[in-house]
Design a protein around this motif. Sequence first.
Motif, PDB file in Angstrom:
ATOM      1  N   GLN A   1      -1.520  35.108  26.470  1.00  0.00           N
ATOM      2  CA  GLN A   1      -1.821  35.225  24.875  1.00  0.00           C
ATOM      3  C   GLN A   1      -1.317  34.676  23.798  1.00  0.00           C
ATOM      4  OE1 GLN A   1       0.518  38.977  23.906  1.00  0.00           O
ATOM      5  NE2 GLN A   1      -0.683  40.659  25.239  1.00  0.00           N
TER       6      GLN A   1
ATOM      7  N   CYS B   1      -1.800  30.819  24.423  1.00  0.00           N
ATOM      8  CA  CYS B   1      -2.215  29.824  25.154  1.00  0.00           C
ATOM      9  C   CYS B   1      -1.009  29.051  26.128  1.00  0.00           C
ATOM     10  CB  CYS B   1      -2.913  29.173  23.475  1.00  0.00           C
ATOM     11  SG  CYS B   1      -3.257  30.011  22.723  1.00  0.00           S
TER      12      CYS B   1
ATOM     13  N   TRP C   1      -8.728  33.233  27.088  1.00  0.00           N
ATOM     14  CA  TRP C   1      -6.651  33.866  27.072  1.00  0.00           C
ATOM     15  C   TRP C   1      -7.156  35.269  26.553  1.00  0.00           C
ATOM     16  CZ3 TRP C   1     -10.010  31.985  22.892  1.00  0.00           C
ATOM     17  CH2 TRP C   1     -10.118  32.826  21.640  1.00  0.00           C
ATOM     18  N   ASP C   2      -5.852  36.003  26.958  1.00  0.00           N
ATOM     19  CA  ASP C   2      -5.920  37.253  27.047  1.00  0.00           C
ATOM     20  C   ASP C   2      -5.181  37.375  25.311  1.00  0.00           C
ATOM     21  OD1 ASP C   2      -5.980  38.005  29.284  1.00  0.00           O
ATOM     22  OD2 ASP C   2      -3.882  37.454  29.672  1.00  0.00           O
ATOM     23  N   HIS C   3      -6.949  38.085  24.042  1.00  0.00           N
ATOM     24  CA  HIS C   3      -6.370  37.953  23.383  1.00  0.00           C
ATOM     25  C   HIS C   3      -6.333  39.711  23.066  1.00  0.00           C
ATOM     26  CE1 HIS C   3      -8.013  38.933  18.970  1.00  0.00           C
ATOM     27  NE2 HIS C   3      -8.923  38.206  18.851  1.00  0.00           N
ATOM     28  N   GLN C   4      -5.168  39.523  22.532  1.00  0.00           N
ATOM     29  CA  GLN C   4      -3.866  40.685  22.335  1.00  0.00           C
ATOM     30  C   GLN C   4      -5.344  41.288  21.263  1.00  0.00           C
ATOM     31  OE1 GLN C   4      -0.803  40.695  19.849  1.00  0.00           O
ATOM     32  NE2 GLN C   4       0.943  41.107  21.490  1.00  0.00           N
TER      33      GLN C   4
ATOM     34  N   TYR D   1      -8.187  42.379  21.038  1.00  0.00           N
ATOM     35  CA  TYR D   1      -9.304  43.053  21.279  1.00  0.00           C
ATOM     36  C   TYR D   1      -8.785  43.479  22.988  1.00  0.00           C
ATOM     37  CZ  TYR D   1     -12.220  40.983  18.493  1.00  0.00           C
ATOM     38  OH  TYR D   1     -12.994  40.038  16.642  1.00  0.00           O
TER      39      TYR D   1
ATOM     40  N   SER E   1      -9.539  39.316  27.989  1.00  0.00           N
ATOM     41  CA  SER E   1      -9.627  37.989  27.738  1.00  0.00           C
ATOM     42  C   SER E   1     -10.879  37.505  27.400  1.00  0.00           C
ATOM     43  CB  SER E   1      -9.357  37.242  29.165  1.00  0.00           C
ATOM     44  OG  SER E   1     -10.149  37.027  30.367  1.00  0.00           O
TER      45      SER E   1
ATOM     46  N   ASN F   1     -12.189  28.400  15.923  1.00  0.00           N
ATOM     47  CA  ASN F   1     -11.365  28.169  17.214  1.00  0.00           C
ATOM     48  C   ASN F   1     -10.564  26.919  17.617  1.00  0.00           C
ATOM     49  OD1 ASN F   1     -10.157  30.570  18.930  1.00  0.00           O
ATOM     50  ND2 ASN F   1     -11.773  29.121  20.736  1.00  0.00           N
TER      51      ASN F   1
ATOM     52  N   GLN G   1      -7.302  27.218  17.430  1.00  0.00           N
ATOM     53  CA  GLN G   1      -6.258  27.024  19.294  1.00  0.00           C
ATOM     54  C   GLN G   1      -5.463  26.034  19.410  1.00  0.00           C
ATOM     55  OE1 GLN G   1      -9.133  28.250  22.199  1.00  0.00           O
ATOM     56  NE2 GLN G   1      -7.624  29.844  22.619  1.00  0.00           N
TER      57      GLN G   1
ATOM     58  N   TYR H   1      -2.113  34.705  20.324  1.00  0.00           N
ATOM     59  CA  TYR H   1      -2.808  34.347  19.665  1.00  0.00           C
ATOM     60  C   TYR H   1      -3.847  35.087  19.072  1.00  0.00           C
ATOM     61  CZ  TYR H   1      -7.040  30.590  18.296  1.00  0.00           C
ATOM     62  OH  TYR H   1      -8.897  30.048  18.159  1.00  0.00           O
ATOM     63  N   ALA H   2      -4.569  35.578  18.565  1.00  0.00           N
ATOM     64  CA  ALA H   2      -5.655  36.425  18.100  1.00  0.00           C
ATOM     65  C   ALA H   2      -5.849  37.285  16.962  1.00  0.00           C
ATOM     66  CB  ALA H   2      -4.920  38.073  18.260  1.00  0.00           C
TER      67      ALA H   2
END
Lengths: 401, 63
Positions: A261, A263, A278-281, A283, A286, A294, A298, A316-317
């Motif tokens: 989450q 990066c 990356w795991d987007h908290q 949504y 990933s 972005n 990022q 990072y969301a």
Amino acid sequence: MHSSITIVGASLAGVRAAEALRSEGFKGNIKLLGDEAHIAYDRPPLSKSFLEGEMTSEKLSLLTSEKINELEIEVRTDSKASNLDIESRTLEVNGEVEEFDALIIATGARARKLPNTDKINGVHTLRSLDDSIKIRKSFKSGNPKVVVVGGGFIGCEVAATASNLGIEVTIVESQDVPLSHVLGEEAGKVISELHTNNGVRLKCGVEVQEIKGDSQVEGVLLEDGTLLEADLVIVGIGAVPNTEWLENSGLTIENGVCCDQTCLVAPNIVAAGDVARWDHQGYGKSIRLEHWDNAAEQGKHAALRLLQTEAEALPYAPIPWFWSDQFDRKIQLAGISSPEDDFEVVVDSPDEGRFTGIYGSEGKLRAVLGINRPRHVMQFKSLMENKASWKEALDFAKEIG
Amino acid sequence: MRVVVDFDLCESNAICMQIAPDIFEVRDDDFLYILDETPSEDRRSNLEESVQRCPKQAISIEE
Ligand SMILES: Cc1cc2nc3c(=O)[nH]c(=O)nc-3n(C[C@H](O)[C@H](O)[C@H](O)COP(=O)(O)OP(=O)(O)OC[C@H]3O[C@@H](n4cnc5c(N)ncnc54)[C@H](O)[C@@H]3O)c2cc1C
Ligand code: SF4
């Protein structure tokens, strides 16, 4: 604290990472390595103003020599990284082994090619400055017949630019409506009409069978038997993340290099930009984006992550946002839309050439589309940051509409 | 500090407005207006973020 940080990929994400390290007070060595001959430059104009011939390449620069001196970074062009070894913290640069303490992976993506077209003159993809220079030259030689394969954002932009230059251009798109996989059918149709009204020909719902020509391209044969004559073919069928150099590194690669989450890819290794998944908290899944904003954000986030402990690290969301310029329209999308979402035009109407539309599902506002409506896009983007419901979005639309 | 926008570069995409709505506003005519040309020092970090996020590098800060 690390004493040397290597950034691989000298483009937007890489440059922003280097800048962020310095503004956060990092005093160690920073190496910025890129495999292109040019120092970092901005890509969006390559399919727009630069391609149209209004801009010099200096204007694209993301890193002037003054800036390089000020940041005290080592910038190397024509330097290709390979063979990352995360145990020994080494990688090879043009075959020579180099050490690092921490690494930022920012190798972006490249244009996907049509198979067996490498040897045919006049078939191009568009990703780099050199690509854009070549296409620009061809646009100016004689009066070329242009076929654009793929009606995605880059394909549509190239077609619009060609058409602005008075060039005859056809877009071939396998979906029935260009951009409908992102914008949905209704909005996709608006973009289609924009193109046809400006003289671009559209061939939709049909695949390319073969590019005709031995040494020089002659035409594009479609699966329905149509043969489109062409002196120039521009292929815009998406991008592929540049992860091959990481293949034997043990890092997880799944259509991008996988990050948590925050990066982080592995201890002391982060990734950012078009190459990063990356795991987007927000949504709960990933994602990987290919958006200018972005890559910039990022790059910064990932760089700072290297200077933080696990406890300090922030997820990072962001709400994704991008723009595309076609003819006199500025198309902007914020959020993540899906063709299954409900779509409603909330301000103005497509006939007026400018409107705001919103996407929703499960009672939530998912995305906003603006055609020449930048202000509203940002307003709805703020709503999404506050997790607005569909109803709240509609209420807000009434207020501004 | 003083906010300077190069209006030849600006393409009114309003990203700065979202970050610092008290300083920037893109109005319904699609033009960017600077609401506060000399913001106070406590607005610096927001303003710097607008400078960085502007896709056209159209904003600068003069001291
Ligand atoms: C024509 C075009 C138009 C666009 N228009 C828009 C737009 O209107 N709006 C928008 O939001 N976005 C747009 N984009 C997308 C945006 O430009 C990208 O999201 C952004 O460039 C991503 O930056 P990046 O730094 O992650 O990667 P990239 O810009 O792809 O850079 C990665 C760099 O790493 C280098 N590299 C790769 N492998 C290695 C290696 N092994 N060793 C060393 N170097 C390596 C590459 O050569 C490249 O220079 C556009 C892109 C293109 C191509
Ligand atoms: S972010 Fe930049 S281009 Fe966009 S409106 Fe602001 S100044 Fe103009």
